[in-house]
Design a protein around this motif. Structure first.
Motif, mmCIF file in Angstrom:
data_model
loop_
_atom_site.group_PDB
_atom_site.id
_atom_site.type_symbol
_atom_site.label_atom_id
_atom_site.label_comp_id
_atom_site.label_asym_id
_atom_site.label_seq_id
_atom_site.Cartn_x
_atom_site.Cartn_y
_atom_site.Cartn_z
ATOM 1 N N LYS A 1 0.829 -1.209 0.000
ATOM 2 C CA LYS A 1 0.000 0.000 0.000
ATOM 3 C C LYS A 1 0.871 1.270 0.000
ATOM 4 C CE LYS A 1 -3.967 -2.157 2.348
ATOM 5 N NZ LYS A 1 -4.934 -1.972 3.449
ATOM 6 N N TYR B 1 -12.432 -2.224 -3.322
ATOM 7 C CA TYR B 1 -12.920 -2.432 -1.955
ATOM 8 C C TYR B 1 -14.443 -2.381 -1.866
ATOM 9 C CZ TYR B 1 -8.304 -2.346 0.274
ATOM 10 O OH TYR B 1 -7.032 -2.658 0.696
ATOM 11 N N HIS C 1 -16.643 -3.174 1.139
ATOM 12 C CA HIS C 1 -16.661 -2.303 2.321
ATOM 13 C C HIS C 1 -17.496 -1.040 2.110
ATOM 14 C CE1 HIS C 1 -13.867 -4.798 4.415
ATOM 15 N NE2 HIS C 1 -12.937 -4.682 3.495
ATOM 16 N N PHE D 1 -15.270 3.819 7.447
ATOM 17 C CA PHE D 1 -13.906 4.093 6.990
ATOM 18 C C PHE D 1 -13.751 4.051 5.468
ATOM 19 C CE2 PHE D 1 -14.061 -0.489 7.954
ATOM 20 C CZ PHE D 1 -13.575 -1.047 6.763
ATOM 21 N N LEU E 1 -10.508 5.119 3.248
ATOM 22 C CA LEU E 1 -9.779 4.002 2.633
ATOM 23 C C LEU E 1 -9.578 4.261 1.132
ATOM 24 C CD1 LEU E 1 -8.644 1.079 2.646
ATOM 25 C CD2 LEU E 1 -10.994 0.258 2.376
ATOM 26 N N THR F 1 -5.559 -6.707 10.655
ATOM 27 C CA THR F 1 -5.763 -5.393 10.030
ATOM 28 C C THR F 1 -5.118 -4.249 10.822
ATOM 29 O OG1 THR F 1 -7.911 -6.273 9.350
ATOM 30 C CG2 THR F 1 -7.565 -3.924 9.043
ATOM 31 N N ARG G 1 2.540 -6.174 9.102
ATOM 32 C CA ARG G 1 1.785 -5.021 9.605
ATOM 33 C C ARG G 1 2.331 -4.534 10.940
ATOM 34 N NH1 ARG G 1 -4.172 -6.979 7.434
ATOM 35 N NH2 ARG G 1 -4.215 -5.635 5.589
ATOM 36 N N GLN H 1 -4.743 1.955 11.537
ATOM 37 C CA GLN H 1 -5.827 1.094 11.022
ATOM 38 C C GLN H 1 -5.969 1.130 9.498
ATOM 39 O OE1 GLN H 1 -7.872 -1.238 12.805
ATOM 40 N NE2 GLN H 1 -9.621 0.079 13.202
ATOM 41 N N THR H 2 -5.808 2.321 8.918
ATOM 42 C CA THR H 2 -5.949 2.448 7.465
ATOM 43 C C THR H 2 -4.611 2.196 6.782
ATOM 44 O OG1 THR H 2 -7.619 4.143 7.826
ATOM 45 C CG2 THR H 2 -6.755 3.946 5.594
ATOM 46 N N ASN I 1 -1.960 0.385 6.823
ATOM 47 C CA ASN I 1 -1.413 -0.829 7.430
ATOM 48 C C ASN I 1 -0.490 -1.611 6.482
ATOM 49 O OD1 ASN I 1 -3.399 -1.664 5.738
ATOM 50 N ND2 ASN I 1 -4.608 -2.765 7.265
ATOM 51 N N HIS J 1 -1.795 -5.548 1.756
ATOM 52 C CA HIS J 1 -3.115 -6.165 1.605
ATOM 53 C C HIS J 1 -2.932 -7.639 1.257
ATOM 54 C CE1 HIS J 1 -7.174 -6.963 0.032
ATOM 55 N NE2 HIS J 1 -6.545 -7.591 -0.951
ATOM 56 N N GLY J 2 -3.892 -8.452 1.674
ATOM 57 C CA GLY J 2 -3.918 -9.854 1.250
ATOM 58 C C GLY J 2 -5.360 -10.282 1.024
HETATM 59 P P1 GDP Z 1 -7.864 -6.553 5.698
HETATM 60 O O1 GDP Z 1 -8.488 -7.667 4.939
HETATM 61 O O2 GDP Z 1 -7.089 -7.006 6.898
HETATM 62 O O3 GDP Z 1 -7.050 -5.617 4.834
HETATM 63 O O4 GDP Z 1 -9.030 -5.676 6.344
HETATM 64 P P2 GDP Z 1 -10.504 -5.353 5.771
HETATM 65 O O5 GDP Z 1 -10.800 -6.095 4.531
HETATM 66 O O6 GDP Z 1 -11.451 -5.462 6.921
HETATM 67 O O7 GDP Z 1 -10.401 -3.787 5.434
HETATM 68 C C1 GDP Z 1 -9.757 -3.326 4.279
HETATM 69 C C2 GDP Z 1 -8.862 -2.157 4.646
HETATM 70 O O8 GDP Z 1 -9.661 -1.076 5.146
HETATM 71 C C3 GDP Z 1 -7.892 -2.441 5.778
HETATM 72 O O9 GDP Z 1 -6.709 -3.098 5.373
HETATM 73 C C4 GDP Z 1 -7.609 -1.042 6.287
HETATM 74 O O10 GDP Z 1 -6.697 -0.362 5.409
HETATM 75 C C5 GDP Z 1 -8.973 -0.400 6.185
HETATM 76 N N1 GDP Z 1 -9.741 -0.567 7.438
HETATM 77 C C6 GDP Z 1 -10.357 -1.685 7.871
HETATM 78 N N2 GDP Z 1 -10.981 -1.524 9.030
HETATM 79 C C7 GDP Z 1 -10.798 -0.238 9.368
HETATM 80 C C8 GDP Z 1 -11.220 0.557 10.462
HETATM 81 O O11 GDP Z 1 -11.899 0.095 11.376
HETATM 82 N N3 GDP Z 1 -10.826 1.853 10.461
HETATM 83 C C9 GDP Z 1 -10.072 2.392 9.450
HETATM 84 N N4 GDP Z 1 -9.726 3.670 9.524
HETATM 85 N N5 GDP Z 1 -9.644 1.678 8.404
HETATM 86 C C10 GDP Z 1 -9.994 0.368 8.337
#
Ligand code: GDP
Ligand code: MG
Length: 205
Positions: free
Chosen positions: A15, A53, A56, A61, A65, A95, A109, A116-117, A119, A122-123
């Motif tokens: 990222k 994404y 989501h 977020f 994101l 995450t 990570r 949180q954002t 990080n 990605h996988g």
């Molecule tokens: P991942 O599969 O571990 O990457 O996590 P997710 O699929 O749940 O979320 C996608 C991406 O959105 C994450 O890698 C973060 O960059 C961002 N993200 C996820 N959850 C949060 C959150 O609670 N707050 C914020 N600010 N960003 C988030």
């Protein structure tokens, strides 16, 4: 049946916040036994980042994101390894980098994540998502596991493996300095599909 030729793939992304550590991260990827099958540096538009994404969409977020993922270039990679999806998830950690610090110390990570954002990496979450994400970022790639279907396996077993096995047996006896070139030459020389005309054409004098 031998399953050693089944190779699973996953999508990995470096990222924007971790792009300055890309070389280090790719080194870690190799050291953990992943093959990088494809790699491209891209700068996603906000529309592309939203599509990527899409699951989501609607979350709190989501706007930040999308803004973040389209703020600068990223590196997308197709990784291959046995159990690639779970192995890569394990290597990157959860995450939230602060949680990663506790539960997955030295994960990517933990090492490179900022919040949180942001990080670092990605996988893909699972096989279906991996296929969708690989298609999304590598339009031209074949996403099925390499040589996973039976017809391909049968094809190799009938047409290639017997010759390859003989060649590799010879290779181990001889142990040449450049084994790959030696094997390539041996295969051409011993190709069972090559018409054997030479013997008949040499006329006795
Ligand atoms: P991942 O599969 O571990 O990457 O996590 P997710 O699929 O749940 O979320 C996608 C991406 O959105 C994450 O890698 C973060 O960059 C961002 N993200 C996820 N959850 C949060 C959150 O609670 N707050 C914020 N600010 N960003 C988030
Ligand atoms: Mg996810």
């Amino acid at each position: 049946m031998d399953s050693s030729i089944l190779v699973e793939r996953t999508l990995a992304v470096i990222k924007p916040d971790a792009m300055d550590k890309a070389a280090e991260i790719e080194d870690v990827i190799h050291r953990h036994g992943f093959m990088i099958l494809q790699r491209r540096k891209i700068h996603l538009s906000p529309e592309e980042a939203s599509d990527f994404y899409v699951d989501h969409y609607g979350k709190m977020f989501f706007p930040s994101l999308v803004a973040y993922m389209s703020s600068a270039p990223i590196i997308a990679m197709v990784l291959a390894k046995d159990n690639a999806i779970e192995s890569w998830k394990e290597l990157i950690g959860p995450t939230n980098p602060f949680k990663a610090r506790e539960t997955h110390p030295r994960s990517l990570r933990d090492t490179y994540g900022k919040d949180q954002t942001r990080n670092a990496v990605h996988g893909s979450a699972n096989q279906r998502t991996a296929e969708r994400e690989i298609h999304f970022l590598f339009h031209d790639s074949i996403v099925e596991p390499i040589v996973s279907d039976l017809s391909a396996k049968d094809y190799l077993e009938v047409n290639v493996n017997p010759t390859l096995l003989k060649g590799m047996t010879e290779l181990c006896k001889i142990k040449p300095k450049d084994p790959v070139t030696w094997l390539a030459d041996w295969i051409i020389e011993n190709n069972p599909n090559k018409p054997k005309v030479a013997q008949y054409l040499v006329a006795e004098k």
